[in-house]
Design a protein around this motif. Structure first.
Motif, PDB file in Angstrom:
ATOM      1  N   ASN A   1       0.840  -1.194   0.000  1.00 61.29           N
ATOM      2  CA  ASN A   1       0.000   0.000   0.000  1.00 61.29           C
ATOM      3  C   ASN A   1       0.874   1.242   0.000  1.00 61.29           C
ATOM      4  O   ASN A   1       2.045   1.205   0.387  1.00 61.29           O
ATOM      5  CB  ASN A   1      -0.967  -0.011   1.187  1.00 61.29           C
ATOM      6  CG  ASN A   1      -0.308   0.343   2.514  1.00 61.29           C
ATOM      7  OD1 ASN A   1      -0.064   1.513   2.823  1.00 61.29           O
ATOM      8  ND2 ASN A   1      -0.015  -0.685   3.328  1.00 61.29           N
ATOM      9  N   CYS A   2       0.292   2.363  -0.445  1.00 63.09           N
ATOM     10  CA  CYS A   2       1.042   3.613  -0.522  1.00 63.09           C
ATOM     11  C   CYS A   2       0.107   4.789  -0.256  1.00 63.09           C
ATOM     12  O   CYS A   2      -1.055   4.775  -0.679  1.00 63.09           O
ATOM     13  CB  CYS A   2       1.679   3.752  -1.901  1.00 63.09           C
ATOM     14  SG  CYS A   2       2.786   5.181  -2.060  1.00 63.09           S
ATOM     15  N   ASP A   3       0.604   5.798   0.458  1.00 59.61           N
ATOM     16  CA  ASP A   3      -0.147   7.029   0.687  1.00 59.61           C
ATOM     17  C   ASP A   3      -0.151   7.835  -0.603  1.00 59.61           C
ATOM     18  O   ASP A   3       0.907   8.118  -1.174  1.00 59.61           O
ATOM     19  CB  ASP A   3       0.491   7.844   1.814  1.00 59.61           C
ATOM     20  CG  ASP A   3       0.520   7.094   3.135  1.00 59.61           C
ATOM     21  OD1 ASP A   3      -0.152   6.054   3.246  1.00 59.61           O
ATOM     22  OD2 ASP A   3       1.216   7.559   4.057  1.00 59.61           O
ATOM     23  N   MET A   4      -1.343   8.226  -1.036  1.00 60.00           N
ATOM     24  CA  MET A   4      -1.499   8.861  -2.352  1.00 60.00           C
ATOM     25  C   MET A   4      -2.334  10.143  -2.243  1.00 60.00           C
ATOM     26  O   MET A   4      -3.000  10.398  -1.246  1.00 60.00           O
ATOM     27  CB  MET A   4      -2.202   7.895  -3.312  1.00 60.00           C
ATOM     28  CG  MET A   4      -1.449   6.609  -3.595  1.00 60.00           C
ATOM     29  SD  MET A   4      -0.104   6.890  -4.766  1.00 60.00           S
ATOM     30  CE  MET A   4       0.224   5.212  -5.292  1.00 60.00           C
ATOM     31  N   GLY A   5      -2.316  10.915  -3.318  1.00 62.53           N
ATOM     32  CA  GLY A   5      -3.154  12.102  -3.399  1.00 62.53           C
ATOM     33  C   GLY A   5      -2.785  13.166  -2.382  1.00 62.53           C
ATOM     34  O   GLY A   5      -3.658  13.841  -1.846  1.00 62.53           O
ATOM     35  N   GLU A   6      -1.493  13.323  -2.120  1.00 61.64           N
ATOM     36  CA  GLU A   6      -1.069  14.251  -1.065  1.00 61.64           C
ATOM     37  C   GLU A   6      -0.615  15.606  -1.599  1.00 61.64           C
ATOM     38  O   GLU A   6      -0.057  16.419  -0.859  1.00 61.64           O
ATOM     39  CB  GLU A   6       0.015  13.599  -0.215  1.00 61.64           C
ATOM     40  CG  GLU A   6      -0.524  12.419   0.568  1.00 61.64           C
ATOM     41  CD  GLU A   6       0.507  11.736   1.446  1.00 61.64           C
ATOM     42  OE1 GLU A   6       0.127  11.259   2.525  1.00 61.64           O
ATOM     43  OE2 GLU A   6       1.687  11.664   1.048  1.00 61.64           O
TER      44      GLU A   6
ATOM     45  N   LEU B   1       3.550   7.325 -11.295  1.00 65.00           N
ATOM     46  CA  LEU B   1       4.562   6.289 -11.505  1.00 65.00           C
ATOM     47  C   LEU B   1       4.472   5.166 -10.474  1.00 65.00           C
ATOM     48  O   LEU B   1       4.850   4.024 -10.759  1.00 65.00           O
ATOM     49  CB  LEU B   1       5.959   6.921 -11.454  1.00 65.00           C
ATOM     50  CG  LEU B   1       6.235   8.000 -12.506  1.00 65.00           C
ATOM     51  CD1 LEU B   1       7.624   8.606 -12.284  1.00 65.00           C
ATOM     52  CD2 LEU B   1       6.114   7.437 -13.913  1.00 65.00           C
ATOM     53  N   ILE B   2       3.977   5.483  -9.292  1.00 59.18           N
ATOM     54  CA  ILE B   2       3.898   4.496  -8.209  1.00 59.18           C
ATOM     55  C   ILE B   2       2.640   3.640  -8.299  1.00 59.18           C
ATOM     56  O   ILE B   2       2.660   2.430  -8.038  1.00 59.18           O
ATOM     57  CB  ILE B   2       3.946   5.200  -6.835  1.00 59.18           C
ATOM     58  CG1 ILE B   2       5.270   5.950  -6.652  1.00 59.18           C
ATOM     59  CG2 ILE B   2       3.724   4.203  -5.704  1.00 59.18           C
ATOM     60  CD1 ILE B   2       6.486   5.069  -6.576  1.00 59.18           C
ATOM     61  N   MET B   3       1.522   4.252  -8.690  1.00 62.92           N
ATOM     62  CA  MET B   3       0.225   3.563  -8.645  1.00 62.92           C
ATOM     63  C   MET B   3       0.227   2.205  -9.351  1.00 62.92           C
ATOM     64  O   MET B   3      -0.372   1.240  -8.830  1.00 62.92           O
ATOM     65  CB  MET B   3      -0.863   4.462  -9.228  1.00 62.92           C
ATOM     66  CG  MET B   3      -2.281   3.947  -9.004  1.00 62.92           C
ATOM     67  SD  MET B   3      -2.846   4.100  -7.278  1.00 62.92           S
ATOM     68  CE  MET B   3      -3.317   5.833  -7.225  1.00 62.92           C
ATOM     69  N   PRO B   4       0.880   2.038 -10.515  1.00 62.50           N
ATOM     70  CA  PRO B   4       0.823   0.732 -11.187  1.00 62.50           C
ATOM     71  C   PRO B   4       1.462  -0.412 -10.398  1.00 62.50           C
ATOM     72  O   PRO B   4       1.238  -1.583 -10.730  1.00 62.50           O
ATOM     73  CB  PRO B   4       1.600   0.980 -12.493  1.00 62.50           C
ATOM     74  CG  PRO B   4       1.547   2.446 -12.708  1.00 62.50           C
ATOM     75  CD  PRO B   4       1.577   3.043 -11.338  1.00 62.50           C
ATOM     76  N   HIS B   5       2.228  -0.093  -9.361  1.00 65.51           N
ATOM     77  CA  HIS B   5       2.991  -1.128  -8.661  1.00 65.51           C
ATOM     78  C   HIS B   5       2.421  -1.505  -7.294  1.00 65.51           C
ATOM     79  O   HIS B   5       2.995  -2.354  -6.609  1.00 65.51           O
ATOM     80  CB  HIS B   5       4.439  -0.659  -8.485  1.00 65.51           C
ATOM     81  CG  HIS B   5       5.126  -0.317  -9.765  1.00 65.51           C
ATOM     82  ND1 HIS B   5       5.505  -1.269 -10.693  1.00 65.51           N
ATOM     83  CD2 HIS B   5       5.472   0.880 -10.300  1.00 65.51           C
ATOM     84  CE1 HIS B   5       6.072  -0.682 -11.729  1.00 65.51           C
ATOM     85  NE2 HIS B   5       6.062   0.623 -11.522  1.00 65.51           N
ATOM     86  N   VAL B   6       1.314  -0.879  -6.872  1.00 71.78           N
ATOM     87  CA  VAL B   6       0.771  -1.165  -5.543  1.00 71.78           C
ATOM     88  C   VAL B   6      -0.615  -1.779  -5.650  1.00 71.78           C
ATOM     89  O   VAL B   6      -1.247  -1.775  -6.713  1.00 71.78           O
ATOM     90  CB  VAL B   6       0.738   0.106  -4.662  1.00 71.78           C
ATOM     91  CG1 VAL B   6       2.148   0.658  -4.460  1.00 71.78           C
ATOM     92  CG2 VAL B   6      -0.187   1.173  -5.238  1.00 71.78           C
ATOM     93  N   ASP B   7      -1.083  -2.313  -4.523  1.00 68.85           N
ATOM     94  CA  ASP B   7      -2.400  -2.945  -4.465  1.00 68.85           C
ATOM     95  C   ASP B   7      -3.443  -2.037  -3.827  1.00 68.85           C
ATOM     96  O   ASP B   7      -4.635  -2.163  -4.121  1.00 68.85           O
ATOM     97  CB  ASP B   7      -2.322  -4.232  -3.626  1.00 68.85           C
ATOM     98  CG  ASP B   7      -1.268  -5.194  -4.121  1.00 68.85           C
ATOM     99  OD1 ASP B   7      -1.441  -5.725  -5.227  1.00 68.85           O
ATOM    100  OD2 ASP B   7      -0.265  -5.406  -3.403  1.00 68.85           O
ATOM    101  N   GLN B   8      -2.989  -1.164  -2.938  1.00 71.99           N
ATOM    102  CA  GLN B   8      -3.904  -0.355  -2.130  1.00 71.99           C
ATOM    103  C   GLN B   8      -3.413   1.089  -2.108  1.00 71.99           C
ATOM    104  O   GLN B   8      -2.235   1.342  -1.826  1.00 71.99           O
ATOM    105  CB  GLN B   8      -3.958  -0.908  -0.696  1.00 71.99           C
ATOM    106  CG  GLN B   8      -4.397  -2.365  -0.625  1.00 71.99           C
ATOM    107  CD  GLN B   8      -3.960  -3.034   0.682  1.00 71.99           C
ATOM    108  OE1 GLN B   8      -2.846  -2.825   1.163  1.00 71.99           O
ATOM    109  NE2 GLN B   8      -4.838  -3.840   1.233  1.00 71.99           N
ATOM    110  N   ALA B   9      -4.323   2.039  -2.386  1.00 70.75           N
ATOM    111  CA  ALA B   9      -3.993   3.460  -2.362  1.00 70.75           C
ATOM    112  C   ALA B   9      -4.694   4.130  -1.179  1.00 70.75           C
ATOM    113  O   ALA B   9      -5.926   4.130  -1.103  1.00 70.75           O
ATOM    114  CB  ALA B   9      -4.418   4.130  -3.667  1.00 70.75           C
ATOM    115  N   ASN B  10      -3.895   4.675  -0.266  1.00 66.59           N
ATOM    116  CA  ASN B  10      -4.442   5.399   0.881  1.00 66.59           C
ATOM    117  C   ASN B  10      -4.597   6.857   0.454  1.00 66.59           C
ATOM    118  O   ASN B  10      -3.614   7.591   0.369  1.00 66.59           O
ATOM    119  CB  ASN B  10      -3.487   5.305   2.078  1.00 66.59           C
ATOM    120  CG  ASN B  10      -2.930   3.893   2.259  1.00 66.59           C
ATOM    121  OD1 ASN B  10      -3.673   2.914   2.206  1.00 66.59           O
ATOM    122  ND2 ASN B  10      -1.626   3.781   2.466  1.00 66.59           N
TER     123      ASN B  10
END
Length: 259
Positions: free
Chosen positions: A4-9, A21-30
């Protein structure tokens, strides 16, 4: 195991993170919900990006502290804390519904997250806030040695909990995150991050700053998308986690359920 990764900041004209660039590699977007970071348009763009890459969306509510990025402790009454959390989840729910998708879980941000993991009273308030709004939403909490007690607490509120470990954070002997103001709280090299993720996957443990081995089985590992080598790091971690999932996930899940 998930990533998971913290997103939309980002906030208005101020960009933060490498979400595209990060979104394609994670399963969960916080997804930040506007209090510690983000704004309505950024939230909408982040939801659209997550949907494009089939990444599930989590509400990432924080304290009302844009200047401090939600990393400063706040003394808030339980009634106000509940309202802050529910307001932010509700805002993201509305944006998701407008794009024919949904919020799938909740992960508090920054100081709110750290305070709830240090104080059961705050943790119960967070659980109550989520359960009142939508008890089907899992709550993401820190993977700590006291996992059975947290599971029991969540059960009282009808909630599922997902336990989270961190790829790049140093742990204390108590199984908590070392405060960012202390030296070496964030791993500076990819070698340290890689070693910690492999240890989490292979043995369900981390090594604290003093060298103590701690059992903290996790459902998901948080990676950060705003470092200099963030894209390279998350790409390599994706490979590590995928390899683990192919070969060891069933045995790991058995250990996690017993934790």
């Amino acid at each position: 195991m998930k990533l998971n990764c913290d997103m939309g900041e980002a906030f208005g004209a101020w960009k933060m993170g490498l979400d595209d660039l990060i979104m394609p590699h994670v399963d969960q977007a916080n997804v930040a919900c506007g209090f510690h970071a983000s704004d309505p348009l950024t939230m909408s763009k982040t939801v659209s990006l997550a949907k494009q890459h089939n990444v599930i969306i989590g509400a990432h509510p924080g304290y009302p502290d844009l200047v401090g990025f939600g990393r400063r402790n706040m003394d808030i009454l339980p009634t106000e804390l509940k309202a802050l959390i529910q307001y932010q989840i509700g805002a993201l729910k509305a944006i998701c519904e407008s794009q024919n998708t949904q919020v799938d879980y909740v992960k508090p941000h920054g100081a709110m997250y750290n305070q709830m993991m240090a104080d059961d009273t705050i943790l119960e308030t967070v659980m109550e806030a989520v359960s009142e709004l939508d008890a089907t939403l899992p709550l993401m909490v820190g993977a700590v040695p006291e996992a059975p007690q947290i599971k029991a607490m969540a059960k009282r509120y009808g909630l599922t909990v997902w336990f989270e470990a961190f790829a790049d954070r140093l742990y204390t002997d108590e199984g908590r995150l070392t405060p960012r103001k202390e030296p070496n709280a964030v791993h500076a090299s990819f070698e340290l991050i890689e070693a910690q993720v492999k240890q989490l996957c292979e043995s369900g443990t981390v090594t604290s700053g003093s060298g103590k081995t701690l059992a903290i089985y996790a459902d998901t590992i948080c990676v950060h998308g705003d470092g200099v080598h963030a894209v390279e790091a998350v790409t390599k971690l994706r490979t590590i986690v995928d390899e683990f999932n192919r070969s060891n996930q069933s045995d790991y899940n058995s250990k996690l359920n017993k934790a």
